[in-house]
Scaffold this motif. Structure first.
Motif, short mmCIF file in Angstrom:
data_model
loop_
_atom_site.label_atom_id
_atom_site.label_comp_id
_atom_site.label_asym_id
_atom_site.label_seq_id
_atom_site.Cartn_x
_atom_site.Cartn_y
_atom_site.Cartn_z
N GLY A 101 -2.90 11.86 -10.99
CA GLY A 101 -2.85 11.28 -9.66
C GLY A 101 -3.17 9.80 -9.64
N GLN A 102 -3.15 9.16 -10.78
CA GLN A 102 -3.46 7.73 -10.88
C GLN A 102 -2.31 6.90 -10.34
OE1 GLN A 102 -4.39 6.40 -14.85
NE2 GLN A 102 -4.01 4.25 -14.36
N TYR A 103 -2.64 5.88 -9.54
CA TYR A 103 -1.67 4.87 -9.14
C TYR A 103 -1.77 3.70 -10.11
CZ TYR A 103 0.09 0.70 -6.75
OH TYR A 103 0.74 -0.47 -6.44
N GLU A 104 -0.62 3.27 -10.60
CA GLU A 104 -0.59 2.15 -11.54
C GLU A 104 0.44 1.13 -11.07
OE1 GLU A 104 -0.62 1.88 -16.30
OE2 GLU A 104 1.28 2.59 -15.49
N TYR A 105 0.06 -0.14 -11.16
CA TYR A 105 0.96 -1.24 -10.82
C TYR A 105 1.24 -2.04 -12.08
CZ TYR A 105 2.71 -5.57 -8.74
OH TYR A 105 3.48 -6.66 -8.41
N SER A 112 -3.90 -9.20 -9.07
CA SER A 112 -2.64 -8.45 -9.02
C SER A 112 -1.98 -8.57 -7.65
CB SER A 112 -2.89 -6.98 -9.36
OG SER A 112 -3.59 -6.32 -8.31
N VAL A 113 -2.78 -8.88 -6.63
CA VAL A 113 -2.26 -9.08 -5.28
C VAL A 113 -1.90 -10.54 -5.07
CG1 VAL A 113 -2.75 -8.81 -2.81
CG2 VAL A 113 -3.72 -7.18 -4.47
N LYS A 114 -2.82 -11.42 -5.38
CA LYS A 114 -2.65 -12.84 -5.10
C LYS A 114 -1.54 -13.47 -5.94
CE LYS A 114 -5.23 -17.21 -4.90
NZ LYS A 114 -6.55 -17.86 -5.13
N GLU A 115 -1.50 -13.14 -7.22
CA GLU A 115 -0.53 -13.77 -8.12
C GLU A 115 0.78 -12.99 -8.21
OE1 GLU A 115 -2.21 -14.70 -11.93
OE2 GLU A 115 -4.18 -15.15 -11.06
N TYR A 116 0.71 -11.68 -7.96
CA TYR A 116 1.91 -10.85 -8.12
C TYR A 116 2.22 -10.12 -6.81
CZ TYR A 116 0.95 -12.08 -12.94
OH TYR A 116 0.71 -12.79 -14.08
N GLY A 117 2.45 -8.82 -6.85
CA GLY A 117 2.90 -8.14 -5.64
C GLY A 117 2.24 -6.81 -5.37
N ASN A 118 1.04 -6.60 -5.89
CA ASN A 118 0.36 -5.32 -5.72
C ASN A 118 -0.06 -5.11 -4.27
OD1 ASN A 118 -0.71 -2.88 -6.44
ND2 ASN A 118 -2.40 -3.70 -7.63
N ALA A 119 -0.32 -3.85 -3.92
CA ALA A 119 -0.89 -3.53 -2.62
C ALA A 119 -2.36 -3.94 -2.59
CB ALA A 119 -0.74 -2.04 -2.33
N GLY A 162 -0.70 -3.64 2.67
CA GLY A 162 -0.84 -5.03 2.27
C GLY A 162 -0.15 -5.35 0.96
N LYS A 163 0.97 -4.63 0.65
CA LYS A 163 1.67 -4.96 -0.58
C LYS A 163 2.35 -6.33 -0.43
CE LYS A 163 5.15 -3.80 -3.94
NZ LYS A 163 5.37 -5.26 -4.10
N GLU A 164 2.16 -7.16 -1.42
CA GLU A 164 2.73 -8.51 -1.40
C GLU A 164 4.16 -8.49 -1.95
OE1 GLU A 164 1.15 -11.80 -0.85
OE2 GLU A 164 -0.36 -10.66 0.27
N GLU A 165 4.99 -9.37 -1.45
CA GLU A 165 6.32 -9.55 -2.01
C GLU A 165 6.24 -10.44 -3.24
OE1 GLU A 165 9.07 -9.29 2.02
OE2 GLU A 165 8.44 -11.25 1.27
N THR A 166 7.00 -10.08 -4.26
CA THR A 166 7.05 -10.90 -5.47
C THR A 166 8.43 -10.77 -6.11
OG1 THR A 166 6.09 -11.31 -7.66
CG2 THR A 166 6.13 -9.02 -6.91
N PRO A 167 8.94 -11.86 -6.68
CA PRO A 167 10.20 -11.76 -7.43
C PRO A 167 9.98 -11.37 -8.88
CG PRO A 167 9.52 -14.04 -7.33
CD PRO A 167 8.47 -13.25 -6.58
N MET A 168 8.72 -11.29 -9.33
CA MET A 168 8.43 -10.89 -10.70
C MET A 168 8.86 -9.44 -10.93
SD MET A 168 7.12 -13.59 -12.04
CE MET A 168 6.36 -13.00 -13.56
N ALA A 169 9.21 -9.14 -12.17
CA ALA A 169 9.63 -7.77 -12.51
C ALA A 169 8.42 -6.84 -12.34
CB ALA A 169 10.14 -7.73 -13.94
#
Length: 902
Positions: free
Chosen positions: A548-552, A621-628, A652-659
């Motif tokens: 049940g782990q969430y991974e980004y 992971s949120v500020k630099e990329y697109g994590n929730a 609060g998932k951020e938008e990111t163009p990173m893969a």
């Protein structure tokens, strides 16, 4: 060169993208105007050629229909002339789809576009074509054969690795149907001359133009004749249709290989680029089917009539349902936006530059193209809502007054009786002296509050039928039912002492009579899931992932490059742009982030217990990329079921163009596991049924994936997110012949794997629900298919007029179905009776008997398009119940059966 070559059949076509080369609106407009004029022009220039040398233009059915509906009168008149002469034709399919993502009935309805054209213009194609997408699930040959199709051509784009199939073969579906299939590797079509190894006496030259390019110049015919002459061949040139070629080719009884397997779609990752909309369309499919069956039942009971003929009430409702089907299938078309390399480049990837560029014209236009994809769903939902609103009137001239009592019809379109929690949307709580009742039996119903209405517990909803329920005053109950109403005890806490839970410093536990779930209070992940009945522990404690782990994840430039090298069939510069992410930061490394638990709490109610976990993400992971920013998940057990319901809410998932991608992981503990994936219309074994060089890593399910050792098993039903890997995360990877390494189910929540037309970033709030179904034996013995379809089919109430609250006709299948399911009950397209379509779910050949609760004069088997077939009369059996007919027929594994009932 084959000196025995007698004839070269030429088919002219372009590849239809709804979008990609421009906005959807621009592309469709081009087909209606500029392209239609070009088609008319070349047909006119060649109309006096020799009979078999006139230019014949083949179109997908949907763009042809749009062209005829939207062109000016002069162009339309010219087009109709060439439709009549056979120079303008169409094939059976509306367009190219991501087939295994589509709904079964939805995909079938796509062929009704061709049916409508045939009814109007007389031409009936017996061929089908899909282009660009590398592969399709193996129910396709079965469905096409049952629609009268004799040949399918698949043309893969030049960059993508195609499935390992020969150029021409018989593709055998799960029910044993075999379809002549041509597969062009490295291109949409073929050349005018066959390859050196071609040994058959006739050749198919599928002369294709590029995406939305339109027809050729008239000189192409002379150029082809010159090429044939220069080759020294004496072959005759014949310009026509795929149907023409198939008739000749099959008449010669060719000795061809048989491919029995799934050509899994290696582009299916695109589905994960729009997670909210994917969730919506998966729920929408069952709602459309329910509304359509409700219309048919209403007509059968005489409540809905066609006052005013063709413009009558039922025809209006049917029109809205057809519109909803049309737009839900459009969401499964393969384009999903404009071409990034043409409209978005140059791109930036660092967060600050990306956020600045998002306000630029090219970024806004690209997002607008993705919104056009979303608009398909908005239109589908609006059309369905209009149909339900008209159904709620139950008659052509009935208008519901505000003073009407709260009376609802609760429909069940499944082929078996079921219990359900029914949502009555936007309904306020009843007054203190009001109760909900079953309008036939008078039974009082238990209800509870919901955020958007009232939830009722309705038992034993009839198979393919309904119950009528109402909210009335207590004093009216005995009067209405003359003392025969079924009494229900006063509401008390009836929770079993086996339904319980607790939390301490180390662990949180919930359990019922069937299962016990233990959660680590430090992580929120499940450390034990114990099946009490089967005495089986399901959590693999040695896994490197939590259950049940969430991974980004953020992916590296190295991984993207490796993927391109592994996946490329031929290297084209456009392919590198499409499948890579041009100018992606070279220094970017692979990063994985998980959650930090901040809260865990227990909720105990009379009929369920629930653990709720709240966690934050690593700030970078949120500020630099697109994590929730925050993740909340829950685990729920109910009193009377062994199933485990789990839900994740990402906010609060951020938008990111990173893969990027997000995942939920379920590492199961099971020796000697066997896997089954329910794909559209069938169930496959990924170890044996997927053709080599198809998508062997990433899979897309219809309702469920199951893991079992034959004695005990566990199924997962993803209500919202159908993409998953078995054994490992295969994002930005490709394997020609992967076999699952371990029973670890890795569900993909979102991804931006594509570097081309699909959405490149996603943000906001996302929700994902899963039902885990422990069972005895394999997926068949555990009735997984049945439980999964119930999970995927929510039930809601339709308001109706009070005068219909006592209607006696409540079901169509009084005995239910054994091992089969309903895909539709609908009014026949020609108005002559009703169409009942069934699917086999067991994958077994057997005899089936079905009871229908109407006195039928005649029951005929038809093809998928409702046309009568040879040997079409079913065996009607006398029933002890005079109000019911029974029909008997043979089914093959996963076979689709369509019946016309008069």
């Amino acid at each position: 060169m084959n000196d025995r070559l007698e004839k070269i059949y030429v088919v002219f076509k372009t590849h239809f993208d709804i979008g990609f080369t421009g906005l959807v609106s621009d592309v469709v407009h081009k087909y209606k105007t500029e392209m239609l004029k070009d088609v008319i022009a070349i047909c006119d220039k060649t109309k006096d050629n020799e009979p078999n040398e006139k230019y014949v233009w083949t179109m997908s059915a949907w763009p042809l229909l749009q062209s005829l509906q939207g062109s000016d009168e002069q162009d339309k008149a010219s087009a109709l002339k060439f439709l009549e002469s056979g120079q303008l034709i169409w094939h059976m399919l509306p367009y190219t789809t991501h087939t295994e993502f589509c709904g079964l009935e939805e995909w079938i309805r796509g062929m009704y576009v061709s049916r409508g054209l045939s009814e109007k213009f007389g031409y009936r194609p017996m061929d089908a074509k899909m282009t660009d997408v590398p592969g399709h699930t193996w129910i396709v040959p079965s469905l096409l054969k049952k629609a009268g199709v004799n040949i399918l051509h698949l043309g893969c784009n030049g960059f993508s690795t195609p499935p390992d199939v020969p150029p021409v073969f018989f593709w055998e579906g799960p029910d044993g149907e075999r379809l002549l299939t041509f597969y062009s590797k490295g291109g949409y079509g073929t050349g005018i001359l066959p390859p050196e190894e071609w040994t058959h006496p006739i050749w198919l030259a599928l002369i294709h133009t590029s995406d939305n390019h339109g027809p050729h110049e008239a000189s192409v015919i002379e150029d082809m004749k010159a090429s044939i002459a220069e080759s020294g061949l004496q072959a005759e040139l014949y310009i026509g249709s795929l149907t023409d070629f198939a008739a000749d080719f099959l008449s010669r009884n060719p000795d061809l290989p048989v491919i029995r397997g799934d050509l899994a779609d290696a582009w299916i990752h695109g589905v994960g680029s729009a997670p909210r909309e994917v969730s919506r369309v998966r729920e929408l499919r069952s709602r459309i089917a329910a509304a359509e069956s409700a219309l048919a039942l209403s007509m059968l009971s005489g409540e809905t009539s066609d006052v005013g003929g063709a413009a009558g009430h039922s025809q209006q409702i049917k029109g809205k349902i057809d519109e909803s089907y049309e737009h839900s299938l459009l969401f499964g078309e393969h384009t999903w936006g404009m071409d990034c390399k043409s409209f978005l480049f140059p791109r930036t990837y660092d967060k600050k530059s990306f956020l600045k560029d998002k306000s630029s014209e090219r970024y806004l236009k690209m997002e607008h193209s993705w919104q056009e994809q979303i608009d398909y769903l908005n239109k589908a939902e609006a059309a369905l809502d209009a149909a339900v609103e008209m159904l709620s009137g139950s008659g052509s001239n009935i208008v519901r007054e505000a003073s009407d009592k709260k009376t609802y019809r609760v429909y069940n379109y499944l082929g078996w009786s079921r219990d359900a929690l029914v949502l009555l949307e936007n309904l306020e709580s009843p007054e203190e002296d009001e109760i909900f009742i079953d309008c036939i039996s008078g039974e009082k119903l238990v209800w509870s509050h919901a955020s958007n209405g009232i939830i009722l517990e309705v038992k034993q909803l009839p198979a393919l039928g309904y119950k009528t329920i109402a909210c009335i005053r207590q004093a009216e109950l005995q009067a209405a039912f003359k003392g025969s109403a079924v009494e229900v005890a006063a509401a008390v806490d009836t929770r079993s002492n086996l339904l319980k839970g607790f939390i301490n410093h180390q662990e949180a536990v919930i359990e019922n009579a069937f299962v016990r779930v233990q959660v680590d209070c430090q992580t929120g992940w499940i450390t034990s899931l114990y099946d009490k009945k089967q005495q089986k522990e399901w959590v693999e404690e040695t896994s490197s992932f939590g259950f049940g782990q969430y991974e980004y994840n953020i992916y590296s430039s190295e991984e993207i490059t490796r993927y391109i090298k592994k996946y490329a069939y031929r290297f084209h510069d456009w392919g590198v742009h499409d499948f890579g992410k041009t100018d992606y930061p070279e220094q970017q490394k692979r990063l994985s982030f998980t959650t930090e638990l901040s809260e865990i709490r227990l909720i105990e109610e009379s009929d369920y217990v629930r653990l709720v976990c709240k966690a934050s993400s690593v700030p970078s992971s949120v500020k630099e990329y697109g994590n929730a920013n925050e993740t909340v998940w829950s685990i729920t057990l109910t009193e009377d079921s062994p199933n485990i319901d789990m839900e994740w809410k990402l906010t609060g998932k951020e938008e990111t163009p990173m893969a990027e991608s997000g995942h939920i992981l379920f590492p199961f503990k099971l020796d000697n596991p066997s896997y089954r994936i329910n794909k559209m219309g069938s169930v496959i074994d990924p170890c044996t049924d997927i053709v080599r060089s198809s998508s062997t890593l990433l899979q897309c399910c219809e309702n469920f994936v199951d893991v079992s050792d034959g004695t005990v098993g566990m199924a997962i039903v993803p209500l919202d997110s159908p993409l998953f890997f078995i054994g490992r995360n295969g994002m930005w990877d490709y394997e020609h012949d992967y076999k699952p390494e371990k029973p670890e189910i890795n569900f993909n929540l979102f991804n931006n794997w594509w570097g081309t037309n699909f959405p490149q970033w996603v943000g906001g709030s996302l929700s994902y629900r899963y039902r885990l179904i422990p069972h005895k034996g394999d997926w068949v013995e555990g009735s997984v298919w049945k439980q999964a379809q119930e999970a995927m089919t929510p039930v809601s109430g339709v308001p109706v007029s009070e005068e219909h609250s006592q209607t006696a006709f409540t079901d169509f299948l009084p005995n239910g179905l054994e091992g089969m399911a309903v895909t539709c009950l609908k009014p026949a397209e020609d108005g002559d009776g009703y169409i009942l379509r069934l699917r086999d779910w067991l994958g077994q050949s057997r005899e089936v008997t079905v009871g229908i609760a109407v006195q039928a004069n005649e029951v005929l088997k038809t093809d998928l398009l409702e046309y009568e077939t040879k040997g079409n009369r079913c065996v009607l059996i006398e029933s002890e119940d005079a109000s019911m007919n029974q029909i008997r027929f043979q089914t093959r594994p996963f076979e689709i059966h369509t019946f016309r009932i008069r």
